[in-house]
Design a protein around this motif. Structure first.
Motif, PDB file in Angstrom:
ATOM      1  N   LYS A  90      10.534  17.888  66.636  1.00 23.37           N
ATOM      2  CA  LYS A  90      11.519  18.147  65.588  1.00 23.37           C
ATOM      3  C   LYS A  90      12.224  19.473  65.829  1.00 23.37           C
ATOM      4  O   LYS A  90      13.447  19.574  65.664  1.00 23.37           O
ATOM      5  N   ARG A  91      11.473  20.509  66.218  1.00 19.82           N
ATOM      6  CA  ARG A  91      12.097  21.807  66.495  1.00 19.82           C
ATOM      7  C   ARG A  91      13.025  21.715  67.701  1.00 19.82           C
ATOM      8  O   ARG A  91      14.113  22.304  67.719  1.00 19.82           O
ATOM      9  N   SER A  92      12.610  20.976  68.726  1.00 15.60           N
ATOM     10  CA  SER A  92      13.459  20.822  69.911  1.00 15.60           C
ATOM     11  C   SER A  92      14.759  20.102  69.565  1.00 15.60           C
ATOM     12  O   SER A  92      15.841  20.490  70.026  1.00 15.60           O
ATOM     13  N   MET A  93      14.656  19.076  68.742  1.00 18.79           N
ATOM     14  CA  MET A  93      15.862  18.347  68.345  1.00 18.79           C
ATOM     15  C   MET A  93      16.767  19.213  67.478  1.00 18.79           C
ATOM     16  O   MET A  93      18.002  19.123  67.569  1.00 18.79           O
ATOM     17  N   ALA A  94      16.164  20.068  66.646  1.00 21.60           N
ATOM     18  CA  ALA A  94      16.982  20.977  65.836  1.00 21.60           C
ATOM     19  C   ALA A  94      17.730  21.967  66.720  1.00 21.60           C
ATOM     20  O   ALA A  94      18.913  22.249  66.491  1.00 21.60           O
ATOM     21  N   ARG A  95      17.058  22.506  67.742  1.00 20.74           N
ATOM     22  CA  ARG A  95      17.742  23.426  68.658  1.00 20.74           C
ATOM     23  C   ARG A  95      18.847  22.713  69.425  1.00 20.74           C
ATOM     24  O   ARG A  95      19.922  23.276  69.670  1.00 20.74           O
TER      25      ARG A  95
END
Length: 293
Positions: free
Chosen positions: A173-178
């Motif tokens: 989820k954090r990677s997709m947000a970045r």
């Protein structure tokens, strides 16, 4: 004698009522009845309403014909691009052949549930993460086809299959947000660059227009001075005409060119004070003439 006859008739009537009560079966509108006589399938499927069977010989099994909503437990798997996800779904199905649903499979509900879970894990392994998140309609169709193929033999048809939720790890989820943030920043820079490009084209057109009409540049300068003077500040504006700088630069270039010509021809150079004075006076006259125009 009459009493005995009446008693026999009453006993026969009571026996008939008991037989009828034990033989009568009520099938509801959304049900169908399957009759087994001595363990074998007998006759056609019984329709809704009042039905009679042979007691102790026939056995009636009722099958619900309504659409069944069955949730599929969340299945954890690894996608084709090596991302661990948990996916749950819901299956809508109904019985179309009551006899096959009773004879061909022990428990058609349990069979459909197990087939749905197996097919869901298979779909997860064959798909990529982007497909699970954005292309669910195609995955739903593929999942429906995988479940419906064996269910036809069970007298069951799959009406619809829907993927409800896709759970991702927190790191993903954090990677997709970045990634989304970087994509938005890229689009913002492209928009700014396009705006600068369009503004530069308009400024170039304005510069060409002002070059054709020098008075427009003078008017623009006066507007700028008025805009600055309207503010209550201590800014001191000294407008210097651009033509003056150009004339001085032109006079300097002409003086340098004449000096070069004199050195080449070997003539004696004039006194240093005369030419700068003439050149400056000529530039001032030209500037005055331009301002008057």
């Amino acid at each position: 004698m009459v009493e005995e006859l009446i008693g026999a008739v009453a006993a026969a009537g009571a026996g008939g009522l008991v037989y009828l009560a034990s033989a009568a079966r009520i099938v509801k509108q959304y049900e169908r009845g399957v009759v087994f006589r001595l363990g074998r399938l007998h006759g056609e499927v019984r329709r809704p309403g009042f039905n009679i069977i042979v007691p102790a010989v026939d056995r009636l099994r009722k099958v619900n014909m309504q659409i069944v909503t069955m949730p599929v437990p969340a299945q954890e798997g690894i996608t084709r691009d090596n991302v661990t996800v948990r996916v749950d779904a819901v299956v809508y199905f109904k019985v179309v052949d009551p006899a096959a649903a009773i004879v061909n499979v022990e428990d058609y509900r349990f069979a459909v549930s197990q087939m749905a879970q197996t097919s869901l894990r298979s779909i997860i392994g064959k798909s990529e993460l982007d497909d699970l998140l954005s292309n669910r309609e195609k995955l739903n169709q593929g999942l429906e086809l995988m479940i419906d193929s064996p269910a036809v033999e069970w007298g069951v048809t799959i009406d619809r299959v829907e993927i409800k939720d896709v759970s991702l790890p927190d790191t993903m989820k954090r990677s997709m947000a970045r990634q989304a943030e970087a994509d938005r920043e890229r689009r913002a820079r492209l928009i700014n660059a396009d705006a600068e490009y369009q503004a530069s084209k308009k400024l170039a057109q304005a510069a060409h227009q002002m070059a054709d009409t020098p008075s427009a540049l003078q008017l623009r300068l006066l507007q700028t001075v008025m805009a600055v003077a309207a503010e209550k500040n201590s800014t001191l504006v000294l407008p210097i005409p651009v033509e003056l700088l150009r004339f001085l630069e032109r006079g300097h270039q002409e003086a340098g060119r004449q000096e070069t010509d004199r050195q080449e021809t070997g003539r004696q150079a004039p006194e240093p004070a005369e030419h700068p004075v003439d050149t400056t006076e000529q530039a001032i006259d030209e500037l005055r003439h331009a301002v008057e125009q």
